[in-house]
Scaffold this active site. Structure first.
Site, short mmCIF file in Angstrom:
data_model
loop_
_atom_site.label_atom_id
_atom_site.label_comp_id
_atom_site.label_asym_id
_atom_site.label_seq_id
_atom_site.Cartn_x
_atom_site.Cartn_y
_atom_site.Cartn_z
N HIS A 284 0.81 5.15 0.98
CA HIS A 284 0.10 6.21 1.71
C HIS A 284 0.12 7.47 0.84
O HIS A 284 1.18 7.89 0.37
CB HIS A 284 0.80 6.53 3.02
CG HIS A 284 0.83 5.40 4.01
ND1 HIS A 284 -0.06 5.30 5.05
CD2 HIS A 284 1.64 4.31 4.12
CE1 HIS A 284 0.20 4.22 5.77
NE2 HIS A 284 1.24 3.60 5.22
N HIS B 236 0.85 -1.19 0.00
CA HIS B 236 0.00 0.00 0.00
C HIS B 236 0.88 1.23 0.00
O HIS B 236 1.94 1.25 0.62
CB HIS B 236 -0.96 0.01 1.19
CG HIS B 236 -0.31 -0.19 2.52
ND1 HIS B 236 0.06 -1.43 2.97
CD2 HIS B 236 0.06 0.69 3.47
CE1 HIS B 236 0.63 -1.30 4.15
NE2 HIS B 236 0.65 -0.03 4.49
P1 AMP Z 1 1.48 0.50 7.39
O1 AMP Z 1 1.95 0.81 8.79
O2 AMP Z 1 2.26 1.22 6.33
O3 AMP Z 1 1.37 -1.00 7.15
O4 AMP Z 1 0.04 1.12 7.31
C1 AMP Z 1 -1.14 0.41 7.47
C2 AMP Z 1 -2.24 1.43 7.46
O5 AMP Z 1 -3.46 0.75 7.24
C3 AMP Z 1 -2.38 2.22 8.77
O6 AMP Z 1 -2.21 3.60 8.48
C4 AMP Z 1 -3.80 1.87 9.23
O7 AMP Z 1 -4.46 2.96 9.84
C5 AMP Z 1 -4.47 1.44 7.94
N1 AMP Z 1 -5.58 0.50 8.08
C6 AMP Z 1 -5.60 -0.65 8.79
N2 AMP Z 1 -6.79 -1.28 8.66
C7 AMP Z 1 -7.54 -0.48 7.83
C8 AMP Z 1 -8.87 -0.56 7.31
N3 AMP Z 1 -9.68 -1.59 7.60
N4 AMP Z 1 -9.30 0.43 6.50
C9 AMP Z 1 -8.51 1.47 6.21
N5 AMP Z 1 -7.25 1.61 6.66
C10 AMP Z 1 -6.77 0.65 7.47
#
Ligand code: AMP
Ligand code: ZN
Length: 136
Positions: free
Chosen positions: A103, A101
């Protein structure tokens, strides 16, 4: 390899778990982060399961049009003055969800600069790092 049954973002891409989707094309989906750093913080993911950007050299290019489109959409709709894009690859880099993903974080005049989020007085030797990358 983790599949659609167990991966949260595969399930979001498939519409099996709800999300606040803001953009989609044939390769990628973008939706709002549930714990945003700034208003409009979105995540862009490939529809297919890829663990992170190191796991598959094609994946980032595949979602690049969606990253650009999402950044442009958010900046336009929310009146952002700039955007940060970031992808954490690996637990040591802060990755918590192991489906690639990116950001996309809209930034506003009122935000603290990016420097406020990182080590202010770095003792990293840039020349040494450059040598390691290019000569060793
Ligand atoms: P990372 O630390 O780069 O793996 O970021 C994961 C991101 O996913 C975090 O910013 C979370 O807030 C976001 N996240 C986790 N679960 C969900 C969800 N169900 N819907 C939207 N965002 C999510
Ligand atoms: Zn997945």
């Amino acid at each position: 390899m983790m599949g659609a049954m167990t991966c949260l973002f595969c399930q979001i891409a498939a519409g099996e778990i709800p999300s606040n989707q803001v953009y989609a094309d044939d390769k990628a989906v973008a939706f709002l982060d549930i714990n945003p750093w700034h208003p409009g913080h979105a995540l862009v993911i490939p529809r297919r399961h890829v663990a992170d950007l190191l796991a598959d050299p094609e994946a980032l290019a595949e979602i690049a049009p969606a990253i650009s489109a999402t950044a442009k959409l958010l900046a336009g709709k929310l009146g952002a003055h700039g955007v940060n894009i970031l992808s954490n690859a690996g637990a040591v880099a802060g990755q918590e969800v192991f489906h690639l993903h990116v950001h996309v974080v809209p930034r506003y005049e009122s935000d603290p600069g990016l420097r406020a989020l990182v080590k202010p007085d770095s003792d990293i030797d840039v020349a040494e790092i450059y040598w390691k990358i290019t000569r060793s």
